[in-house]
Design a protein around this motif. Structure first.
Motif, mmCIF file in Angstrom:
data_model
loop_
_atom_site.group_PDB
_atom_site.id
_atom_site.type_symbol
_atom_site.label_atom_id
_atom_site.label_comp_id
_atom_site.label_asym_id
_atom_site.label_seq_id
_atom_site.Cartn_x
_atom_site.Cartn_y
_atom_site.Cartn_z
ATOM 1 N N PRO A 54 -27.043 -31.761 -32.780
ATOM 2 C CA PRO A 54 -26.624 -32.182 -31.315
ATOM 3 C C PRO A 54 -27.266 -31.011 -30.190
ATOM 4 C CG PRO A 54 -24.907 -31.028 -32.580
ATOM 5 C CD PRO A 54 -26.080 -31.468 -33.532
ATOM 6 N N GLN A 55 -27.457 -29.806 -30.325
ATOM 7 C CA GLN A 55 -28.105 -28.951 -29.645
ATOM 8 C C GLN A 55 -29.447 -29.506 -29.033
ATOM 9 O OE1 GLN A 55 -27.657 -28.361 -32.812
ATOM 10 N NE2 GLN A 55 -29.418 -27.428 -33.704
ATOM 11 N N LEU A 56 -30.355 -30.171 -30.024
ATOM 12 C CA LEU A 56 -31.384 -30.622 -29.575
ATOM 13 C C LEU A 56 -31.204 -31.768 -28.412
ATOM 14 C CD1 LEU A 56 -34.523 -31.036 -29.777
ATOM 15 C CD2 LEU A 56 -34.109 -32.716 -31.692
ATOM 16 N N ARG A 57 -30.240 -32.379 -28.465
ATOM 17 C CA ARG A 57 -30.054 -33.530 -27.668
ATOM 18 C C ARG A 57 -29.492 -33.118 -26.245
ATOM 19 N NH1 ARG A 57 -25.333 -38.440 -28.694
ATOM 20 N NH2 ARG A 57 -25.973 -39.643 -26.574
ATOM 21 N N GLN A 58 -28.751 -31.922 -26.426
ATOM 22 C CA GLN A 58 -28.089 -31.149 -25.355
ATOM 23 C C GLN A 58 -29.303 -30.719 -24.314
ATOM 24 O OE1 GLN A 58 -25.253 -28.341 -26.739
ATOM 25 N NE2 GLN A 58 -23.815 -30.049 -27.489
ATOM 26 N N ILE A 59 -30.208 -30.201 -24.936
ATOM 27 C CA ILE A 59 -31.421 -29.649 -24.428
ATOM 28 C C ILE A 59 -32.414 -30.740 -23.833
ATOM 29 C CG2 ILE A 59 -33.459 -28.160 -24.357
ATOM 30 C CD1 ILE A 59 -31.859 -26.373 -26.514
ATOM 31 N N ILE A 60 -32.853 -31.665 -24.475
ATOM 32 C CA ILE A 60 -33.876 -32.553 -24.321
ATOM 33 C C ILE A 60 -33.435 -33.584 -23.075
ATOM 34 C CG2 ILE A 60 -35.429 -34.445 -25.259
ATOM 35 C CD1 ILE A 60 -36.563 -31.861 -25.805
ATOM 36 N N LEU A 61 -32.346 -34.187 -23.506
ATOM 37 C CA LEU A 61 -31.950 -35.388 -22.684
ATOM 38 C C LEU A 61 -31.917 -35.012 -21.043
ATOM 39 C CD1 LEU A 61 -29.434 -37.446 -24.673
ATOM 40 C CD2 LEU A 61 -32.006 -37.808 -24.417
ATOM 41 N N PRO A 62 -31.282 -33.711 -20.818
ATOM 42 C CA PRO A 62 -31.247 -33.205 -19.504
ATOM 43 C C PRO A 62 -32.734 -33.299 -18.931
ATOM 44 C CG PRO A 62 -29.677 -32.230 -20.715
ATOM 45 C CD PRO A 62 -30.242 -32.838 -21.412
ATOM 46 N N ILE A 63 -33.644 -32.475 -19.821
ATOM 47 C CA ILE A 63 -35.251 -32.299 -19.202
ATOM 48 C C ILE A 63 -35.758 -33.520 -18.973
ATOM 49 C CG2 ILE A 63 -37.281 -31.410 -20.024
ATOM 50 C CD1 ILE A 63 -35.860 -29.385 -21.475
ATOM 51 N N ILE A 64 -35.435 -34.721 -19.978
ATOM 52 C CA ILE A 64 -35.995 -35.862 -19.725
ATOM 53 C C ILE A 64 -35.673 -36.524 -18.282
ATOM 54 C CG2 ILE A 64 -36.244 -38.266 -20.576
ATOM 55 C CD1 ILE A 64 -36.381 -37.325 -23.349
ATOM 56 N N VAL A 65 -34.244 -36.339 -18.284
ATOM 57 C CA VAL A 65 -33.582 -37.115 -16.881
ATOM 58 C C VAL A 65 -33.990 -36.575 -15.819
ATOM 59 C CG1 VAL A 65 -31.390 -37.547 -15.714
ATOM 60 C CG2 VAL A 65 -31.567 -37.963 -18.267
ATOM 61 N N ILE A 66 -34.059 -35.238 -15.691
ATOM 62 C CA ILE A 66 -34.465 -34.387 -14.486
ATOM 63 C C ILE A 66 -35.991 -34.753 -14.243
ATOM 64 C CG2 ILE A 66 -34.929 -32.180 -13.585
ATOM 65 C CD1 ILE A 66 -32.379 -31.356 -15.113
ATOM 66 N N SER A 67 -36.870 -34.690 -15.294
ATOM 67 C CA SER A 67 -38.118 -34.717 -15.093
ATOM 68 C C SER A 67 -38.455 -36.281 -14.550
ATOM 69 C CB SER A 67 -39.096 -34.872 -16.394
ATOM 70 O OG SER A 67 -38.806 -33.399 -16.865
ATOM 71 N N VAL A 68 -37.704 -37.450 -15.091
ATOM 72 C CA VAL A 68 -38.018 -38.471 -14.402
ATOM 73 C C VAL A 68 -37.708 -38.862 -12.986
ATOM 74 C CG1 VAL A 68 -37.181 -41.006 -14.560
ATOM 75 C CG2 VAL A 68 -37.748 -39.729 -16.798
#
Length: 200
Positions: free
Chosen positions: A148-162
């Motif tokens: 779950p920690q991977l999801r908490q890090i990666i998903l915000p990064i993807i959303v912010i980048s988009v």
């Protein structure tokens, strides 16, 4: 996971493909930035210019991912590669990492050619960088309960980048989104649970 604590020699030894890509991009930026005519000609011979690609200069579908329009452009992309590339090279494996990076960058340029318009031009490794994000998105898709920690890090990064892709001027939106999608699709193949089991 994404905090780099290795020494310089350890980083090179553990992540040779990330290191090679960093070195190539930085070297190309230095060479093409020299204040001489030959450097300027070398730079413009590699820019992704759609009407020149239409005229048969197909290498411009590849070379833009190794060129950058300025120092901040280079630093942003190389910082992202430096931070996120090693973990993907470790998890996916060296050959798979390189495949994700290069194919995401290539298809980002191909999409820019077909969708960008006749006079559209672009440079940058951003499509390949977004491919890394997309691959991590696929990994999250398969491991959201286990890590779950991977999801908490990666998903915000993807959303912010988009989001930033659409807010910042002069950004190749087509390349970013295409790279993200291609990285995700390849990641779905590489990180499928049945395939991961076969690696062991």
């Amino acid at each position: 996971m994404f905090i780099r604590t290795e020494s310089f020699s350890q980083y090179i030894r553990l992540y040779p493909f990330v290191t090679a890509l960093l070195a190539i991009n930085i070297l190309v930026y230095i060479v093409t930035g020299l204040p001489i005519q030959a450097s300027r000609e070398l730079y413009y011979s590699g820019v992704g210019i759609n009407y020149l690609i239409s005229d048969g200069e197909w290498w411009r579908l590849i070379t833009p991912m190794f060129l950058h329009a300025g120092l901040m452009h280079l630093l942003f992309n190389m910082f992202s590669l430096f931070i996120f590339g090693p973990e993907l090279e470790r998890v996916a494996g060296k050959a798979r990492f390189l495949t994700i990076y290069l194919l995401a960058g290539l298809f980002a340029n191909v999409a820019s050619f077909f969708l960008g318009g006749w006079d559209f031009s672009h440079v940058g490794a951003s499509g390949a960088i977004f491919g890394i994000f997309g691959a991590f998105g696929a990994l999250v898709y398969y491991t959201k309960k286990a890590f779950p920690q991977l999801r908490q890090i990666i998903l915000p990064i993807i959303v912010i980048s988009v989001i930033m892709t659409f807010l910042q001027p002069g950004v190749n939106v087509i390349g970013h989104i295409a790279g993200l999608i291609v990285g995700f699709i390849i990641g779905l193949s590489y990180f499928h649970p049945k395939r991961i089991i076969s690696w062991r």
